[in-house]
Structure formats: structure tokens, C-alpha cells
Design a protein around this motif. Structure first.
Motif, PDB file in Angstrom:
ATOM      1  N   VAL A  41       3.961 -16.729  69.084  1.00  0.00           N
ATOM      2  CA  VAL A  41       3.353 -15.397  68.989  1.00  0.00           C
ATOM      3  C   VAL A  41       4.264 -14.462  68.217  1.00  0.00           C
ATOM      4  N   LEU A  42       5.538 -14.469  68.579  1.00  0.00           N
ATOM      5  CA  LEU A  42       6.501 -13.574  67.932  1.00  0.00           C
ATOM      6  C   LEU A  42       6.618 -13.878  66.443  1.00  0.00           C
ATOM      7  N   GLY A  43       6.680 -15.157  66.107  1.00  0.00           N
ATOM      8  CA  GLY A  43       6.821 -15.535  64.704  1.00  0.00           C
ATOM      9  C   GLY A  43       5.636 -15.102  63.873  1.00  0.00           C
ATOM     10  N   ALA A  44       4.434 -15.342  64.383  1.00  0.00           N
ATOM     11  CA  ALA A  44       3.238 -14.966  63.637  1.00  0.00           C
ATOM     12  C   ALA A  44       3.149 -13.452  63.485  1.00  0.00           C
ATOM     13  N   ALA A  45       3.427 -12.747  64.555  1.00  0.00           N
ATOM     14  CA  ALA A  45       3.340 -11.281  64.510  1.00  0.00           C
ATOM     15  C   ALA A  45       4.392 -10.705  63.564  1.00  0.00           C
ATOM     16  N   GLN A  46       5.607 -11.230  63.630  1.00  0.00           N
ATOM     17  CA  GLN A  46       6.665 -10.719  62.768  1.00  0.00           C
ATOM     18  C   GLN A  46       6.349 -10.969  61.298  1.00  0.00           C
ATOM     19  N   SER A  47       5.849 -12.162  60.998  1.00  0.00           N
ATOM     20  CA  SER A  47       5.524 -12.476  59.607  1.00  0.00           C
ATOM     21  C   SER A  47       4.494 -11.495  59.061  1.00  0.00           C
ATOM     22  N   TYR A  48       3.473 -11.253  59.868  1.00  0.00           N
ATOM     23  CA  TYR A  48       2.407 -10.351  59.436  1.00  0.00           C
ATOM     24  C   TYR A  48       2.929  -8.925  59.268  1.00  0.00           C
ATOM     25  N   GLN A  49       3.646  -8.425  60.259  1.00  0.00           N
ATOM     26  CA  GLN A  49       4.107  -7.042  60.229  1.00  0.00           C
ATOM     27  C   GLN A  49       5.145  -6.816  59.138  1.00  0.00           C
ATOM     28  N   GLN A  50       6.090  -7.740  59.018  1.00  0.00           N
ATOM     29  CA  GLN A  50       7.182  -7.516  58.081  1.00  0.00           C
ATOM     30  C   GLN A  50       6.763  -7.730  56.639  1.00  0.00           C
ATOM     31  N   ALA A  51       5.741  -8.549  56.425  1.00  0.00           N
ATOM     32  CA  ALA A  51       5.277  -8.727  55.051  1.00  0.00           C
ATOM     33  C   ALA A  51       4.849  -7.383  54.480  1.00  0.00           C
ATOM     34  N   GLY A  52       4.126  -6.589  55.289  1.00  0.00           N
ATOM     35  CA  GLY A  52       3.676  -5.282  54.829  1.00  0.00           C
ATOM     36  C   GLY A  52       4.823  -4.317  54.623  1.00  0.00           C
ATOM     37  N   THR A  53       5.713  -4.231  55.588  1.00  0.00           N
ATOM     38  CA  THR A  53       6.839  -3.302  55.500  1.00  0.00           C
ATOM     39  C   THR A  53       7.758  -3.676  54.349  1.00  0.00           C
ATOM     40  N   PHE A  54       8.097  -4.925  54.234  1.00  0.00           N
ATOM     41  CA  PHE A  54       9.021  -5.327  53.175  1.00  0.00           C
ATOM     42  C   PHE A  54       8.374  -5.237  51.792  1.00  0.00           C
ATOM     43  N   ALA A  55       7.043  -5.347  51.725  1.00  0.00           N
ATOM     44  CA  ALA A  55       6.377  -5.151  50.434  1.00  0.00           C
ATOM     45  C   ALA A  55       6.558  -3.706  49.967  1.00  0.00           C
ATOM     46  N   ILE A  56       6.450  -2.770  50.899  1.00  0.00           N
ATOM     47  CA  ILE A  56       6.658  -1.360  50.554  1.00  0.00           C
ATOM     48  C   ILE A  56       8.115  -1.135  50.140  1.00  0.00           C
ATOM     49  N   ILE A  57       9.025  -1.690  50.909  1.00  0.00           N
ATOM     50  CA  ILE A  57      10.450  -1.517  50.592  1.00  0.00           C
ATOM     51  C   ILE A  57      10.765  -2.141  49.231  1.00  0.00           C
ATOM     52  N   ARG A  58      10.129  -3.269  48.928  1.00  0.00           N
ATOM     53  CA  ARG A  58      10.343  -3.916  47.620  1.00  0.00           C
ATOM     54  C   ARG A  58       9.994  -2.948  46.490  1.00  0.00           C
ATOM     55  N   HIS A  59       8.914  -2.192  46.656  1.00  0.00           N
ATOM     56  CA  HIS A  59       8.538  -1.198  45.642  1.00  0.00           C
ATOM     57  C   HIS A  59       9.605  -0.116  45.522  1.00  0.00           C
ATOM     58  N   LEU A  60      10.155   0.303  46.656  1.00  0.00           N
ATOM     59  CA  LEU A  60      11.220   1.309  46.619  1.00  0.00           C
ATOM     60  C   LEU A  60      12.450   0.763  45.896  1.00  0.00           C
ATOM     61  N   VAL A  61      12.777  -0.492  46.163  1.00  0.00           N
ATOM     62  CA  VAL A  61      13.924  -1.129  45.510  1.00  0.00           C
ATOM     63  C   VAL A  61      13.695  -1.200  44.006  1.00  0.00           C
ATOM     64  N   ASP A  62      12.490  -1.601  43.599  1.00  0.00           N
ATOM     65  CA  ASP A  62      12.173  -1.683  42.160  1.00  0.00           C
ATOM     66  C   ASP A  62      12.311  -0.310  41.501  1.00  0.00           C
ATOM     67  N   TRP A  63      11.820   0.704  42.193  1.00  0.00           N
ATOM     68  CA  TRP A  63      11.892   2.077  41.673  1.00  0.00           C
ATOM     69  C   TRP A  63      13.363   2.511  41.507  1.00  0.00           C
ATOM     70  N   LEU A  64      14.170   2.216  42.529  1.00  0.00           N
ATOM     71  CA  LEU A  64      15.596   2.575  42.445  1.00  0.00           C
ATOM     72  C   LEU A  64      16.301   1.778  41.346  1.00  0.00           C
ATOM     73  N   ASP A  65      15.969   0.490  41.246  1.00  0.00           N
ATOM     74  CA  ASP A  65      16.580  -0.358  40.215  1.00  0.00           C
ATOM     75  C   ASP A  65      16.300   0.200  38.824  1.00  0.00           C
ATOM     76  N   GLN A  66      15.056   0.637  38.619  1.00  0.00           N
ATOM     77  CA  GLN A  66      14.688   1.176  37.308  1.00  0.00           C
ATOM     78  C   GLN A  66      15.417   2.485  37.028  1.00  0.00           C
TER      79      GLN A  66
END
Ligand SMILES: [Mg+2]
Length: 155
Positions: A41-66
Motif C-alpha cells: 500500500v505504501l509503495g503504490a501510494a508513494q509512487s503515485y503521490q511523489q510522481a506528481g510532486t517531483f514532476a513539479i519540482i523537475r520543472h522548477l529545477v529546469d527553470w533554475l538551470d536555464q
């Protein structure tokens, strides 16, 4: 970031569920079964939740990198930013208790929560500089911490 805090609360709830399952089924079999169910349960929930959060953070990282580049100086500055944000947590907390008589109460618990979220986001951004899969690394670390705590709590 409210979603992130909610995800952490849900993870804590799953840990509690693991503990309850283990207590309902006495003995080592119960503990093992509870661990298997809770892990799934924990693994499935974490994968789902963190995929969304880390996708947003990835955009922030790309923006900062640029904007700032990707060299060692930028890496060091992102780590320094973390220290700055931790200081803002302290400042906000001090503001909630009115520790400085000249200023009085200047902040609320909501302000402290916001600053803690800044720390989390800043750490997540910095994390991208040290691993190719920050979401997976974070999930593994959370699981490691949970396992260590649960092992200590089992009789
Ligand atoms: Mg801040």
C-alpha cells in the motif's frame, strides 16, 4: 505543497495501519503479513503521490538551470538556499511566541508551516543535483526510516 504535507500524513497513517495489523495477527507471521500489506500500500501510494510532486519540482529545477546554469557554484548556492530557508523557519517560529518583546507576536503557525514547506521544496530542488532519480531516492529513504522506526517499536 499542502498535498505534500497530506501525503506525509497519509504515510504516517499507513505506518499506524501496519502496527495495527501486526497487533491483530499475533506472532511473527502477523508481523510479516502486516509488513507485506503495508509495504504494498505504501509503495503504490508513494509512487503515485511523489510522481506528481517531483514532476513539479523537475520543472522548477529546469527553470533554475536555464536561469542560473548548472555548475558547481550553482549547486553550492542551492545548498546555501536551504540554510536560508531553515533560518526563515526559526524566524517565523520565534514570531509566533513573541520572543522579541520589541516586536511581539508577528507570525502564525500557518507562517511556520509555509516556511517548512519552503525548506522541503528547496531540499527537493537541491536533491536533483545529487541523484538521477530523486523521487525514487526519496521514497527509498522514507521507507528506510519507516522500517528502522517500526523495527524498534516491535516487541
Ligand atoms: Mg521561506
Amino acid at each position: 505543497m499542502t498535498e505534500y504535507i497530506r501525503a506525509l500524513a497519509q504515510d504516517a497513517a499507513r505506518s499506524e495501519a501496519r502496527r495495527m495489523l501486526a497487533s491483530l495477527i499475533p506472532g511473527q507471521t502477523g508481523i510479516n503479513l502486516a509488513d507485506e500489506v503495508a509495504d504494498a500500500v505504501l509503495g503504490a501510494a508513494q509512487s503515485y503521490q511523489q510522481a506528481g510532486t517531483f514532476a513539479i519540482i523537475r520543472h522548477l529545477v529546469d527553470w533554475l538551470d536555464q536561469a542560473n546554469g548548472t555548475g558547481e557554484t550553482e549547486t553550492a548556492r542551492r545548498l546555501l538556499k536551504l540554510t536560508e530557508e531553515v533560518g526563515e523557519v526559526s524566524s517565523a517560529y520565534i514570531g509566533t511566541v513573541g520572543q522579541n518583546p520589541r516586536k511581539g507576536v508577528t507570525h502564525t503557525n500557518d507562517d511556520v508551516a509555509d516556511e517548512l514547506c519552503d525548506v522541503i521544496v528547496t531540499a527537493m530542488v537541491a536533491l536533483h543535483r545529487f541523484t538521477d532519480n530523486p523521487g525514487q531516492h526519496f521514497a527509498a529513504k522514507v521507507q528506510h526510516i519507516a522500517d528502522r522506526v517500526l523495527v524498534k517499536e516491535q516487541p
